[in-house]
Scaffold this motif. Structure first.
Motif, PDB file in Angstrom:
ATOM      1  N   UNK A 107      58.690  36.404  99.724  1.00 30.33           N
ATOM      2  CA  UNK A 107      58.153  37.108  99.735  1.00 30.33           C
ATOM      3  C   UNK A 107      58.938  37.859 100.201  1.00 30.33           C
ATOM      4  N   UNK A 108      60.391  37.249 100.517  1.00 29.37           N
ATOM      5  CA  UNK A 108      61.515  38.573 101.410  1.00 29.37           C
ATOM      6  C   UNK A 108      62.576  38.741 100.511  1.00 29.37           C
ATOM      7  N   UNK A 109      62.090  38.200  98.826  1.00 27.72           N
ATOM      8  CA  UNK A 109      63.006  38.585  97.839  1.00 27.72           C
ATOM      9  C   UNK A 109      62.460  39.713  97.426  1.00 27.72           C
ATOM     10  N   UNK A 110      61.150  39.937  97.347  1.00 25.87           N
ATOM     11  CA  UNK A 110      60.319  41.301  97.006  1.00 25.87           C
ATOM     12  C   UNK A 110      60.387  42.170  97.255  1.00 25.87           C
ATOM     13  N   UNK A 112      67.856  38.848  95.945  1.00 28.20           N
ATOM     14  CA  UNK A 112      67.499  37.778  96.244  1.00 28.20           C
ATOM     15  C   UNK A 112      68.414  37.270  97.230  1.00 28.20           C
ATOM     16  N   UNK A 113      69.562  37.702  97.900  1.00 23.78           N
ATOM     17  CA  UNK A 113      70.029  37.430  99.239  1.00 23.78           C
ATOM     18  C   UNK A 113      70.925  38.270  99.296  1.00 23.78           C
ATOM     19  N   UNK A 124      73.723  38.480 102.398  1.00 24.86           N
ATOM     20  CA  UNK A 124      74.790  38.074 103.888  1.00 24.86           C
ATOM     21  C   UNK A 124      74.088  38.040 105.023  1.00 24.86           C
ATOM     22  N   UNK A 125      73.862  39.809 105.506  1.00 23.71           N
ATOM     23  CA  UNK A 125      73.901  40.792 106.774  1.00 23.71           C
ATOM     24  C   UNK A 125      72.057  40.332 106.746  1.00 23.71           C
ATOM     25  N   UNK A 126      71.742  39.350 106.106  1.00 20.61           N
ATOM     26  CA  UNK A 126      69.874  39.094 106.478  1.00 20.61           C
ATOM     27  C   UNK A 126      69.762  37.932 105.738  1.00 20.61           C
ATOM     28  N   UNK A 127      68.624  37.146 106.964  1.00 17.36           N
ATOM     29  CA  UNK A 127      68.365  35.959 106.951  1.00 17.36           C
ATOM     30  C   UNK A 127      67.445  36.033 107.053  1.00 17.36           C
ATOM     31  N   UNK A 128      66.170  35.197 105.901  1.00 20.11           N
ATOM     32  CA  UNK A 128      65.100  34.340 106.368  1.00 20.11           C
ATOM     33  C   UNK A 128      64.481  33.813 107.190  1.00 20.11           C
ATOM     34  N   UNK A 129      63.132  34.234 108.027  1.00 26.90           N
ATOM     35  CA  UNK A 129      63.261  33.679 109.640  1.00 26.90           C
ATOM     36  C   UNK A 129      61.362  33.358 109.286  1.00 26.90           C
ATOM     37  N   UNK A 130      60.617  31.895 109.234  1.00 29.01           N
ATOM     38  CA  UNK A 130      59.736  32.054 109.899  1.00 29.01           C
ATOM     39  C   UNK A 130      58.614  31.659 111.842  1.00 29.01           C
ATOM     40  N   UNK A 131      57.227  32.504 111.081  1.00 30.83           N
ATOM     41  CA  UNK A 131      57.041  32.252 112.840  1.00 30.83           C
ATOM     42  C   UNK A 131      55.906  31.337 112.281  1.00 30.83           C
ATOM     43  N   UNK A 186      63.684  50.711 107.455  1.00 27.63           N
ATOM     44  CA  UNK A 186      62.764  49.727 106.858  1.00 27.63           C
ATOM     45  C   UNK A 186      64.033  49.158 106.434  1.00 27.63           C
ATOM     46  N   UNK A 187      64.152  48.353 105.846  1.00 29.03           N
ATOM     47  CA  UNK A 187      64.585  47.495 104.892  1.00 29.03           C
ATOM     48  C   UNK A 187      63.685  47.151 104.348  1.00 29.03           C
ATOM     49  N   UNK A 188      62.489  47.562 103.657  1.00 33.72           N
ATOM     50  CA  UNK A 188      62.106  47.387 102.219  1.00 33.72           C
ATOM     51  C   UNK A 188      62.650  48.379 100.883  1.00 33.72           C
ATOM     52  N   UNK A 189      62.820  47.550 100.316  1.00 32.56           N
ATOM     53  CA  UNK A 189      63.579  47.748  98.585  1.00 32.56           C
ATOM     54  C   UNK A 189      65.146  48.410  98.960  1.00 32.56           C
ATOM     55  N   UNK A 190      65.264  47.937  99.999  1.00 29.95           N
ATOM     56  CA  UNK A 190      66.886  48.398 100.181  1.00 29.95           C
ATOM     57  C   UNK A 190      67.955  47.465  99.559  1.00 29.95           C
ATOM     58  N   UNK A 191      67.648  46.678  98.763  1.00 30.99           N
ATOM     59  CA  UNK A 191      68.604  46.011  97.313  1.00 30.99           C
ATOM     60  C   UNK A 191      69.521  45.963  98.551  1.00 30.99           C
ATOM     61  N   UNK A 192      71.018  46.544  97.213  1.00 25.78           N
ATOM     62  CA  UNK A 192      72.305  46.069  97.657  1.00 25.78           C
ATOM     63  C   UNK A 192      73.025  47.401  98.560  1.00 25.78           C
ATOM     64  N   UNK A 193      72.401  47.810  98.978  1.00 27.94           N
ATOM     65  CA  UNK A 193      72.425  49.524 100.042  1.00 27.94           C
ATOM     66  C   UNK A 193      72.700  49.097 101.441  1.00 27.94           C
ATOM     67  N   UNK A 194      73.985  49.642 102.420  1.00 28.60           N
ATOM     68  CA  UNK A 194      74.378  49.708 103.262  1.00 28.60           C
ATOM     69  C   UNK A 194      73.443  49.652 104.018  1.00 28.60           C
TER      70      UNK A 194
END
Length: 307
Positions: free
Chosen positions: A251-254, A259-260, A262-269, A296-304
Motif C-alpha cells: 500500500x505504501x509503495x503504491x 518501493x522505499x 530513506x526519509x520515509x518509513x512505514x507505520x501500522x496502527x 502530500x507524499x502521494x506519488x512523490x517518487x524520488x522527488x524531495x
C-alpha cells in the motif's frame, strides 16, 4: 418513514464511532532500535481537532427529539442538535447522513441493553451499510465515521427496535456541519479530502489529527487491513502483523510511487481492545517522515519531500 410530522417526540441516544482508537506499531524493517515492538493504549477523540487517550461518553439528546415513526429515509441528510432530528436537502448544512434504517433483531431482551452493548450490536449491523454508502471500507483512514442512533429506554419499552445507521465527518469527537452528500465519498480521489494526517509521528501512541496542507509527519494510506468483526476477539498482535506487514508494504509503495525511501518509513496502527469493541476492526497503514512536511507524499517518487 418520514420526519415531516411532530406527533411523537421521544428521547434518542446518539453515539459516534470514532476512528482514532488505535495503538501504533512500526514495521520492524523500518523501526529504530528504541522503537521496536508494539504498545497498546486506550485512545479516543476529544473536542476540537485533537486526539487523546481517554474514554468517550455518549452524547444524550433531550426528550423532544423525534421518535420512531418520524425517522429519516436512507440517503437523507439530517441536522441533529438538542431540539431536532430534521431531514434537509444535502445542499444545506447538515451533520448526519443516513446510510440505512434497520430493525434490530427480534430476540433482544424486553429490558433495553446498556449503551455499550447496543453500540457493539449497532456496529455489527451498521458497518457494512456505512461502507457501502461511502463506497469503501477505508473509514478508519479518514475523518469519516459511522454514527448510530437507537431508541431510548422509553421507546424500547414501547416496542421500538429501529436502528439508524449514519455517517458523519468528525472534528475530534464532534460532527462537522457540512454541505454536499458523502455518498461515494471514499471512491478514488475524493478519499484525500478526508484523509487523516497527523501532526506528530503516527508511530506514537497518541496522535493529533491536522489538515494535510498543514505541517504534519504522518499520512494515512488508502487500503486498510480488515481484521474481523467487533463480536470476535481482537486478534493477537503477531497474527495482525503477519497480515498487515506485507499489505502495508504494498500500500505504501503504491502511495509513494517508489518501493522505499530513506526519509520515509512505514507505520501500522492497530486497534486497542476498547477500539476493537467500538468497531475499529482494521489496521491502518501510514507513511511517517523524520521532519514535518507541508504537502502530500502521494506519488512523490524520488522527488524531495515538501518541507
Amino acid at each position: 418513514m418520514c420526519v415531516a410530522g411532530h406527533s411523537v417526540l421521544r428521547r434518542l441516544w446518539l453515539l459516534p464511532v470514532l476512528g482514532v482508537a488505535f495503538s501504533s506499531c512500526s514495521g520492524p524493517e523500518s523501526a529504530p532500535p528504541d522503537a521496536a515492538g508494539e504498545t497498546r493504549q486506550t485512545a479516543a477523540a476529544t473536542g476540537g481537532s485533537g486526539v487523546a487517550d481517554d474514554a468517550t461518553e455518549p452524547a444524550v439528546l433531550p426528550p423532544d427529539v423525534r421518535g420512531a415513526e418520524d425517522l429519516p429515509e436512507p440517503g437523507a441528510c439530517v441536522v441533529v442538535d438538542q431540539s431536532s432530528f430534521d431531514s434537509v436537502g444535502c445542499s444545506r448544512p447538515h451533520t448526519l447522513e443516513v446510510a440505512q434504517v434497520l430493525e434490530l433483531p427480534d430476540d433482544l431482551p424486553r429490558q433495553r441493553p446498556d449503551d455499550q452493548q447496543l453500540l457493539s450490536l449497532s456496529l455489527t449491523q451498521c458497518g457494512e451499510p456505512a461502507a457501502e454508502y461511502l463506497g469503501s471500507t477505508d473509514m478508519d483512514a479518514t475523518r469519516l465515521a459511522p454514527w448510530t442512533v437507537w431508541p431510548s429506554k422509553t421507546g424500547w419499552a414501547r416496542g421500538e427496535r429501529w436502528l439508524v445507521c449514519g455517517v458523519t465527518e468528525l472534528d475530534g469527537a464532534e460532527p462537522v456541519e457540512r454541505t454536499g452528500s458523502l455518498r461515494g465519498a471514499l471512491v478514488g480521489e475524493p478519499f484525500y479530502e478526508f484523509q487523516i494526517c497527523t501532526e506528530g509521528p503516527p508511530s506514537e501512541e497518541s496522535i493529533r489529527i491536522v489538515p494535510c496542507d498543514q505541517p504534519h509527519r504522518g499520512e494515512a494510506v488508502p487500503g486498510t487491513v480488515p481484521l474481523g468483526s467487533p463480536m470476535d476477539q481482537l486478534p493477537d498482535s503477531s497474527d495482525i502483523d503477519e497480515v498487515a506487514s506485507p499489505h502495508c508494504a504494498v500500500a505504501v509503495e503504491n502511495y509513494l510511487g517508489i518501493s522505499e525511501r530513506a526519509d520515509v518509513r512505514t507505520v501500522r496502527r492497530i486497534p486497542t481492545e476498547q477500539g476493537w469493541q467500538a468497531g475499529h476492526n482494521s489496521a491502518v497503514c501510514y507513511v511517517e517522515t523524520e521532519q514535518p512536511v507541508t504537502g502530500t507524499l502521494l506519488g512523490i517518487g524520488d522527488r524531495p519531500l515538501p518541507v
